[in-house]
Design an enzyme around this catalytic site. Structure first.
Site, short mmCIF file in Angstrom:
data_model
loop_
_atom_site.label_atom_id
_atom_site.label_comp_id
_atom_site.label_asym_id
_atom_site.label_seq_id
_atom_site.Cartn_x
_atom_site.Cartn_y
_atom_site.Cartn_z
N ASP A 127 0.84 -1.20 0.00
CA ASP A 127 0.00 0.00 0.00
C ASP A 127 0.87 1.25 0.00
OD1 ASP A 127 -2.32 -1.53 0.17
OD2 ASP A 127 -2.63 -1.17 2.31
N ARG A 167 -1.41 -0.46 -8.58
CA ARG A 167 -2.79 -0.13 -8.20
C ARG A 167 -2.88 1.40 -8.19
NH1 ARG A 167 -3.79 -1.00 -2.21
NH2 ARG A 167 -4.34 -3.18 -2.63
#
Ligand SMILES: Cc1cc2nc3c(=O)[nH]c(=O)nc-3n(C[C@H](O)[C@H](O)[C@H](O)COP(=O)(O)OP(=O)(O)OC[C@H]3O[C@@H](n4cnc5c(N)ncnc54)[C@H](O)[C@@H]3O)c2cc1C
Length: 313
Positions: free
Chosen positions: A136, A187
């Site tokens: 992340d 992402r």
């Protein structure tokens, strides 16, 4: 403007220990705690159950054992061991082998070496069991170092790992080109933190326009990118761009958060797109939960209604 103020407010509250203690006591209580809308549970079995239910309805999953900004090497070690346990439990549970994690959870706030060592342990265990690990992206003090650590792992031939770029950061278009050139899986998200205007777009139109520019770059030059948003206009733009360029639905995926726009998750799945749901779980859910409130203050109404109805019971 309202968006920026609301985010700043919730980021401030996220650091409040009294609030955290209160929320932690009530938020996940029983089957109806107010945080359960966004958090799959506090334990691994609860998260695996939630993932199974999602998969049964045609969705894909990535599990995130919540935690961030640990303050001591012992806590970083604890989080790393917990992740190794999560990997074993997912493999034994027979659900999709995909996890997301944060480098500050593995010790990046303490020092880079600790987090790199811990990440490597997780990537090795993950590779042995054919897992994909998404790192992340956190707030801007960690952007450059996170990308740098990712690239170091890539140079060391780890391929079961992907990264996240945030469209609110002015630098992300250039980062997207660099990641595409590497062959890395990205992402794309708008970005969940409060960032200064010198480095980040502040208005929704600017953040959205940047998202669309990067999305187009990832779809045309990237490697199985993940378009992570609940924004119907951006999802429509992605579908239109892919159709126009003859990019098939198997060349990319959409991603959304657990409990958010479940209608859209189902509709895209029905239309033949892969939708991966980010399934957060664990005891350290408060900062994640506060970011979700900050994104959409209307969620507070939902929390208040849940608390009041519990109080009446
Ligand atoms: C799979 C996934 C992984 C992510 N990983 C990261 C990461 O690593 N780093 C990072 O900084 N951010 C991450 N994010 C969060 C992201 O940056 C945004 O903060 C979040 O997705 C909200 O932005 P949006 O694109 O949905 O658009 P927005 O413009 O914020 O919202 C569009 C619409 O989505 C719905 N919506 C959005 N948020 C909520 C909410 N909280 N509650 C209810 N409805 C909502 C509303 O209908 C809203 O109108 C991730 C998001 C997803 C989906």
């Amino acid at each position: 403007m309202v968006r920026t103020v609301s985010r700043a407010f919730f980021h401030l509250l996220a650091g409040n220990q009294t609030l955290k203690a209160l929320a932690s006591r009530y938020g996940m209580r029983g089957g109806t705690g107010f945080a359960r809308r966004f958090i799959a549970g506090e334990s691994v079995p609860e998260a695996i159950d939630a993932a199974r239910t999602l998969q049964a309805s045609g969705l894909s999953v990535t599990l995130d054992y919540l935690g961030e900004a640990v303050g001591t090497p012992a806590e970083a070690e604890g989080a790393t061991r917990a992740y190794l346990g999560v990997i074993d439990a997912i493999a034994a549970g027979g659900i999709e082998r995909n996890v997301s994690l944060k480098l500050t959870q593995l010790g990046l706030t303490i020092d880079r070496a600790t987090s790199v060592d811990n990440l490597r342990r997780i990537l090795d265990a993950a590779a042995a069991k054919q897992f994909f690990v998404r790192v992340d992206m956190e707030d801007s003090p960690y952007t450059a170092v996170t990308l740098d650590i990712f690239e170091t792992m890539w140079q060391q031939d780890y391929r079961n790992v992907g990264v996240v770029l945030q469209s609110y950061l002015r630098r992300s278009e250039a980062d997207a080109s660099r990641m595409n050139a590497l062959g890395a899986r990205v992402r794309l998200v708008k970005g969940a933190y409060q960032e200064p205007k010198e480095i980040a777009y502040q208005s929704k139109p600017e953040v959205d326009a940047s998202f669309v520019r990067i999305m187009e770059r990832l779809l045309s030059e990237g490697h199985y990118p993940a378009i992570a948003t609940h924004d119907p206009a951006i999802i429509a733009a992605t579908r239109a761009f892919a159709a126009e360029r003859g990019i098939t639905a198997g060349a990319y995926e959409f991603q959304m958060l657990y409990g958010i726009r479940r209608d859209l998750q189902a509709a895209l799945t029905r239309d033949g797109f892969r939708v991966r749901v980010y399934v957060p779980f664990g005891r350290e859910w408060f900062p994640y939960f506060m970011r979700r409130l900050g994104e959409r203050p209307a969620n507070i109404g939902f929390v208040i209604r849940s608390v009041l109805s519990e109080a009446r019971e």
